[in-house]
Design a protein around this motif. Structure first.
Motif, PDB file in Angstrom:
ATOM      1  N   LYS A  86       0.963  -1.414   0.040  1.00 51.39           N
ATOM      2  CA  LYS A  86       0.017  -0.057  -0.034  1.00 51.39           C
ATOM      3  C   LYS A  86       1.050   1.354  -0.376  1.00 51.39           C
ATOM      4  O   LYS A  86       0.517   2.227  -0.341  1.00 51.39           O
ATOM      5  N   TYR A  89       2.281   1.722  -3.265  1.00 53.88           N
ATOM      6  CA  TYR A  89       0.927   2.517  -4.247  1.00 53.88           C
ATOM      7  C   TYR A  89       1.067   3.914  -3.580  1.00 53.88           C
ATOM      8  O   TYR A  89       1.274   4.607  -4.951  1.00 53.88           O
ATOM      9  N   LEU A 108       4.870   1.382  -8.545  1.00 51.86           N
ATOM     10  CA  LEU A 108       3.446   0.265  -8.559  1.00 51.86           C
ATOM     11  C   LEU A 108       4.272  -1.090  -9.129  1.00 51.86           C
ATOM     12  O   LEU A 108       3.134  -1.687  -8.256  1.00 51.86           O
ATOM     13  N   GLU A 109       4.859  -0.767 -10.366  1.00 50.27           N
ATOM     14  CA  GLU A 109       5.206  -2.524 -10.202  1.00 50.27           C
ATOM     15  C   GLU A 109       5.740  -3.305  -8.882  1.00 50.27           C
ATOM     16  O   GLU A 109       5.345  -4.731  -9.069  1.00 50.27           O
ATOM     17  N   SER A 111       4.630  -2.602  -5.825  1.00 52.29           N
ATOM     18  CA  SER A 111       3.579  -2.887  -5.355  1.00 52.29           C
ATOM     19  C   SER A 111       3.066  -3.966  -5.466  1.00 52.29           C
ATOM     20  O   SER A 111       2.424  -4.928  -4.975  1.00 52.29           O
ATOM     21  N   LEU A 112       2.707  -4.439  -7.172  1.00 54.29           N
ATOM     22  CA  LEU A 112       2.110  -5.126  -7.595  1.00 54.29           C
ATOM     23  C   LEU A 112       2.766  -6.078  -7.219  1.00 54.29           C
ATOM     24  O   LEU A 112       1.935  -7.520  -6.736  1.00 54.29           O
ATOM     25  N   SER A 115       1.275  -7.536  -4.545  1.00 54.22           N
ATOM     26  CA  SER A 115       0.246  -8.399  -3.587  1.00 54.22           C
ATOM     27  C   SER A 115      -0.033  -9.238  -4.583  1.00 54.22           C
ATOM     28  O   SER A 115      -0.624 -10.251  -3.688  1.00 54.22           O
ATOM     29  N   ASP A 126      -6.498  -4.451  -4.184  1.00 58.56           N
ATOM     30  CA  ASP A 126      -5.539  -3.562  -4.120  1.00 58.56           C
ATOM     31  C   ASP A 126      -4.575  -4.054  -5.042  1.00 58.56           C
ATOM     32  O   ASP A 126      -3.893  -3.479  -5.415  1.00 58.56           O
ATOM     33  N   LYS A 129      -6.534  -2.286  -8.297  1.00 53.99           N
ATOM     34  CA  LYS A 129      -6.224  -0.706  -8.277  1.00 53.99           C
ATOM     35  C   LYS A 129      -4.877  -0.528  -9.233  1.00 53.99           C
ATOM     36  O   LYS A 129      -4.382   0.461  -9.985  1.00 53.99           O
ATOM     37  N   VAL A 130      -3.544  -1.292  -8.572  1.00 54.84           N
ATOM     38  CA  VAL A 130      -2.631  -1.211  -9.497  1.00 54.84           C
ATOM     39  C   VAL A 130      -2.450  -0.892 -10.656  1.00 54.84           C
ATOM     40  O   VAL A 130      -1.815  -0.416 -11.488  1.00 54.84           O
ATOM     41  N   VAL A 134      -0.921   1.036 -13.117  1.00 54.80           N
ATOM     42  CA  VAL A 134       0.081   0.247 -14.577  1.00 54.80           C
ATOM     43  C   VAL A 134      -0.457   0.489 -16.362  1.00 54.80           C
ATOM     44  O   VAL A 134       0.111   1.017 -17.149  1.00 54.80           O
TER      45      VAL A 134
END
Length: 195
Positions: A86, A89, A108-109, A111-112, A115, A126, A129-130, A134
């Motif tokens: 989070k 993100y 973001l990557e 975070s992805l 997740s 979660d 939304k990422v 992206v």
């Protein structure tokens, strides 16, 4: 808690009130070094970072999010944890709004990746939304293949998640006039009024 109240005020765009609650929460937190206190501090810093972003103060947003990420990585190490995902993100969102699309994609990557390690193939908001962010970055960069792939996966997750909610709601409610799941007579009226 004061952090939750601050987050709620921030969602309602009462930025000054949100900031007061969040800063008050930070000041009143015990400095005992416990995992619980550190977790709460990191979450509060993340909320403050997002709040500063909404106010256009990107320098303060970066500072709060960097501090939150430092605490979370100290707490969780390299283990995948939702709080780290989070914060990454949130960092990606702040960096994107400040104009650095490449650094945003990096956060973001990561975070992805975290997740997905946590949730696997199970549709989860979660991850969704990422993926949407992206996809938007990919479209902006002209990478139509990546845009299509991320968008398609986000839509699949959305559909699966909403189908799952509908299935659970049907299981909770009546089917053909008969209650499911062996509801007692006394609980039928309250379940019926919930649906």
């Amino acid at each position: 808690t004061a952090r939750e109240l601050g987050a709620l005020c921030g969602q309602r765009l009462r930025l000054k009130s949100a900031q007061q609650h969040l800063e008050g929460a930070l000041k009143s937190m015990p400095a005992d070094g416990s995992a619980e206190a550190d977790t709460e501090q990191a979450r509060t810093l993340r909320e403050l970072g997002l709040l500063e972003m909404r106010g256009g103060n990107f320098h303060a947003a970066f500072s709060h999010l960097q501090h939150a990420l430092l605490i979370e990585r100290k707490l969780h190490g390299t283990s995948p944890h939702p709080d780290v995902a989070k914060t990454l993100y949130s960092f990606g969102l702040v960096v994107l709004r400040s104009g650095d699309h490449n650094e945003s994609r990096t956060h973001l990557e990561e975070s992805l990746k975290i997740s997905r390690a946590i949730h696997g193939d199970t549709p989860h908001p979660d991850v969704q939304k990422v993926l949407r962010l992206v996809a938007a970055l990919s479209a902006r960069d002209g990478d139509i293949g990546q845009w299509r792939s991320s968008r398609k996966e986000a839509m699949r997750m959305h559909k699966a998640a909403t189908t799952n909610v509908a299935d659970r709601l049907r299981a909770f409610c009546f089917d053909g006039g008969e209650p499911r799941g062996g509801l007692s007579t006394s609980s039928r009226s309250s379940v019926g009024s919930s649906c």
